[in-house]
Design a protein around this motif. Structure first.
Motif, mmCIF file in Angstrom:
data_model
loop_
_atom_site.group_PDB
_atom_site.id
_atom_site.type_symbol
_atom_site.label_atom_id
_atom_site.label_comp_id
_atom_site.label_asym_id
_atom_site.label_seq_id
_atom_site.Cartn_x
_atom_site.Cartn_y
_atom_site.Cartn_z
ATOM 1 N N UNK A 1 14.183 -2.861 -15.428
ATOM 2 C CA UNK A 1 12.937 -2.834 -14.652
ATOM 3 C C UNK A 1 11.965 -1.832 -15.240
ATOM 4 N N UNK A 2 12.447 -0.659 -15.538
ATOM 5 C CA UNK A 2 11.570 0.383 -16.071
ATOM 6 C C UNK A 2 10.930 -0.049 -17.393
ATOM 7 N N UNK A 3 11.728 -0.637 -18.252
ATOM 8 C CA UNK A 3 11.213 -1.082 -19.543
ATOM 9 C C UNK A 3 10.177 -2.193 -19.371
ATOM 10 N N UNK A 4 10.475 -3.156 -18.489
ATOM 11 C CA UNK A 4 9.578 -4.287 -18.281
ATOM 12 C C UNK A 4 8.270 -3.842 -17.628
ATOM 13 N N UNK A 5 8.373 -2.975 -16.629
ATOM 14 C CA UNK A 5 7.169 -2.527 -15.926
ATOM 15 C C UNK A 5 6.255 -1.757 -16.861
ATOM 16 N N UNK A 6 6.816 -0.904 -17.684
ATOM 17 C CA UNK A 6 5.989 -0.145 -18.620
ATOM 18 C C UNK A 6 5.294 -1.068 -19.619
ATOM 19 N N UNK B 1 0.806 -1.219 0.000
ATOM 20 C CA UNK B 1 0.000 0.000 0.000
ATOM 21 C C UNK B 1 0.839 1.268 0.000
ATOM 22 N N UNK B 2 2.103 1.186 0.413
ATOM 23 C CA UNK B 2 2.976 2.374 0.440
ATOM 24 C C UNK B 2 3.713 2.571 -0.886
ATOM 25 N N UNK B 3 3.472 1.674 -1.854
ATOM 26 C CA UNK B 3 4.133 1.765 -3.148
ATOM 27 C C UNK B 3 3.119 2.110 -4.244
ATOM 28 N N UNK B 4 3.598 2.800 -5.259
ATOM 29 C CA UNK B 4 2.764 3.131 -6.402
ATOM 30 C C UNK B 4 2.515 1.892 -7.257
ATOM 31 N N UNK B 5 1.643 2.050 -8.248
ATOM 32 C CA UNK B 5 1.398 0.981 -9.206
ATOM 33 C C UNK B 5 2.707 0.522 -9.836
ATOM 34 N N UNK B 6 3.505 1.486 -10.287
ATOM 35 C CA UNK B 6 4.776 1.166 -10.939
ATOM 36 C C UNK B 6 5.678 0.372 -9.994
ATOM 37 N N UNK C 1 1.127 -1.465 -19.901
ATOM 38 C CA UNK C 1 0.383 -1.397 -21.160
ATOM 39 C C UNK C 1 -0.425 -2.678 -21.386
ATOM 40 N N UNK C 2 0.168 -3.824 -21.035
ATOM 41 C CA UNK C 2 -0.484 -5.114 -21.257
ATOM 42 C C UNK C 2 -1.790 -5.235 -20.470
ATOM 43 N N UNK C 3 -1.785 -4.776 -19.215
ATOM 44 C CA UNK C 3 -2.970 -4.953 -18.356
ATOM 45 C C UNK C 3 -3.899 -3.742 -18.375
ATOM 46 N N UNK C 4 -3.604 -2.743 -19.196
ATOM 47 C CA UNK C 4 -4.512 -1.616 -19.359
ATOM 48 C C UNK C 4 -4.485 -0.598 -18.237
ATOM 49 N N UNK C 5 -3.299 -0.310 -17.700
ATOM 50 C CA UNK C 5 -3.179 0.666 -16.604
ATOM 51 C C UNK C 5 -2.359 1.898 -16.994
ATOM 52 N N UNK C 6 -2.229 2.125 -18.267
ATOM 53 C CA UNK C 6 -1.465 3.290 -18.720
ATOM 54 C C UNK C 6 -2.085 4.564 -18.148
ATOM 55 N N UNK C 7 -1.227 5.426 -17.572
ATOM 56 C CA UNK C 7 -1.681 6.659 -16.945
ATOM 57 C C UNK C 7 -1.872 6.543 -15.449
ATOM 58 N N UNK C 8 -1.825 5.304 -14.914
ATOM 59 C CA UNK C 8 -2.000 5.102 -13.468
ATOM 60 C C UNK C 8 -0.705 4.679 -12.789
ATOM 61 N N UNK C 9 0.411 4.890 -13.461
ATOM 62 C CA UNK C 9 1.712 4.430 -12.938
ATOM 63 C C UNK C 9 2.033 4.990 -11.557
ATOM 64 N N UNK D 1 -8.850 -2.434 -10.946
ATOM 65 C CA UNK D 1 -7.515 -1.884 -11.221
ATOM 66 C C UNK D 1 -6.479 -2.503 -10.292
ATOM 67 N N UNK D 2 -6.842 -2.721 -9.040
ATOM 68 C CA UNK D 2 -5.920 -3.376 -8.106
ATOM 69 C C UNK D 2 -5.560 -4.778 -8.593
ATOM 70 N N UNK D 3 -6.566 -5.494 -9.093
ATOM 71 C CA UNK D 3 -6.277 -6.842 -9.573
ATOM 72 C C UNK D 3 -5.428 -6.809 -10.833
ATOM 73 N N UNK D 4 -5.587 -5.788 -11.662
ATOM 74 C CA UNK D 4 -4.719 -5.632 -12.830
ATOM 75 C C UNK D 4 -3.271 -5.410 -12.402
ATOM 76 N N UNK D 5 -3.083 -4.662 -11.328
ATOM 77 C CA UNK D 5 -1.724 -4.505 -10.781
ATOM 78 C C UNK D 5 -1.199 -5.852 -10.318
ATOM 79 N N UNK D 6 -2.060 -6.615 -9.627
ATOM 80 C CA UNK D 6 -1.660 -7.945 -9.159
ATOM 81 C C UNK D 6 -1.275 -8.862 -10.305
ATOM 82 N N UNK D 7 -2.008 -8.779 -11.407
ATOM 83 C CA UNK D 7 -1.701 -9.608 -12.577
ATOM 84 C C UNK D 7 -0.372 -9.185 -13.185
ATOM 85 N N UNK D 8 -0.174 -7.873 -13.338
ATOM 86 C CA UNK D 8 1.088 -7.375 -13.907
ATOM 87 C C UNK D 8 2.272 -7.788 -13.045
ATOM 88 N N UNK D 9 2.116 -7.663 -11.735
ATOM 89 C CA UNK D 9 3.200 -8.061 -10.822
ATOM 90 C C UNK D 9 3.501 -9.551 -10.948
#
Length: 342
Positions: A117-122, A95-100, A126-134, A145-153
């Protein structure tokens, strides 16, 4: 790709022993979405935690791509776990960390350089549809959106297996469908093996290729989703199928529609795959001298094709009705004569 043989988990307490997983054997193929369904206490969540050894098995073996992970020492297990992503019901975000930074966290642990890391995270954002919420924090996101972060992670280390433990049960129906669509897209793009743990038959219906039904720690039935939906064998599977097809246990409602005539026959038709789109009733009416009264029906899509159930009343000469039934059966549609609804 994943071979599970005799997998067991026994919890010993002061007052009793609980057999959470009982001699489970399954094979899960590369690139498929495999569902495991059961009611609360069936052992399904314990089962998925045994696959990556978040729980230690009491017995049995788990072989993933030729490696028996049940025998791996802890230092080798850590490396193997990096290739097994996991998605949780309640997201488990920092919870203390951003989406990125949430998505970058497993890459940091793996020792990946900052630029990589930066290249992979971006790429994952894009893959999970969270562009702009980094730069957003979890508290600023919706459940989906939280679950999309979980999937990306979970995808950060390019896993070959994605484990989903009730990944949609905390979401509303519309958001659930969005997340399931995303998982299907990821499965197709990455040829990623996905194991879905759920108590919702809708999840199995929408995304899975094959399914195992668990009850009291055992797999009581498994097979292609269409086969289990159309011809459930176990009591547990039948209960789940009834959730999606209430017609299966409401035959009493047919009585009010049935003609009180000895020249009628009530039949139940099962349509599978392309047969579900066929104009069979129209063909019957054009070919045979029978009256057809459609009583009730439903159709449902799955990953492997559609399946449907239709109750109809046939009215006509006994021999003509017999010929009609032979014609329907010869067309590949399963016919069941219903005699106990009157």
């Amino acid at each position: 790709m994943i071979s599970i043989q005799g997998l067991s988990k026994l919890y010993k307490t002061k007052h009793q022993n609980v057999q959470a997983v009982d001699d489970v054997s399954l094979n899960i193929e590369q690139g498929e979405i495999f569902g495991v369904i059961g009611y609360s206490g069936a052992g399904k969540s314990t089962f998925i935690r045994l696959i990556n050894r978040l729980e230690e098995p009491t017995g049995g073996h788990i072989n993933i791509q030729g490696t028996d992970i049940t025998n791996l020492p802890i230092n080798q297990l850590r490396k193997r776990r990096q290739k097994m992503g996991m998605i949780f019901q309640h997201f488990n975000l920092l919870w203390s960390r951003t989406v990125f930074d949430n998505i970058a966290f497993p890459l940091e642990i793996a020792g990946i350089s900052k630029s990589e890391r930066q290249e992979k995270v971006q790429e994952l954002i894009d893959l999970v549809g969270l562009k702009g919420r980094e730069k957003s924090y979890p508290s600023e996101l919706s459940g989906g959106q939280k679950q999309r972060v979980g999937i990306a992670r979970a995808l950060a280390n390019d896993p070959d297996v994605l484990l989903c433990d009730e990944a949609t049960s905390a979401l509303d129906p519309e958001t659930t469908d969005d997340i399931l669509d995303l998982l299907v897209s990821i499965n197709e793009k990455l040829n990623l093996t996905i194991i879905m743990i759920t108590h919702e038959m809708h999840v199995i219906q929408k995304v899975c290729h094959r399914v195992a039904v668990m009850d009291q720690g055992k797999v009581v039935e498994h097979g292609d989703v269409l086969d289990v939906f159309v011809k459930p064998q176990s009591k547990t599977a039948k209960r789940f199928v009834q959730q999606l097809n209430p017609l299966e246990h409401k035959q009493d409602s047919l009585k009010r529609f049935i003609t009180e005539d000895e020249s009628t026959e009530v039949i139940k038709l099962h349509f599978i795959g392309n047969d579900a789109k066929r104009a069979l009733i129209s063909e019957v009416v054009k070919t045979f001298d029978v009256e057809v009264n459609i009583l009730q029906g439903s159709i449902s899509p799955t990953q492997e094709g559609a399946y449907g159930t239709l109750y109809v009343e046939l009215n006509g000469n006994e021999s003509v009705i017999a010929e009609t039934l032979k014609f329907i059966e010869a067309s590949g549609v399963e016919v069941e004569v219903i005699r106990d609804v009157k």
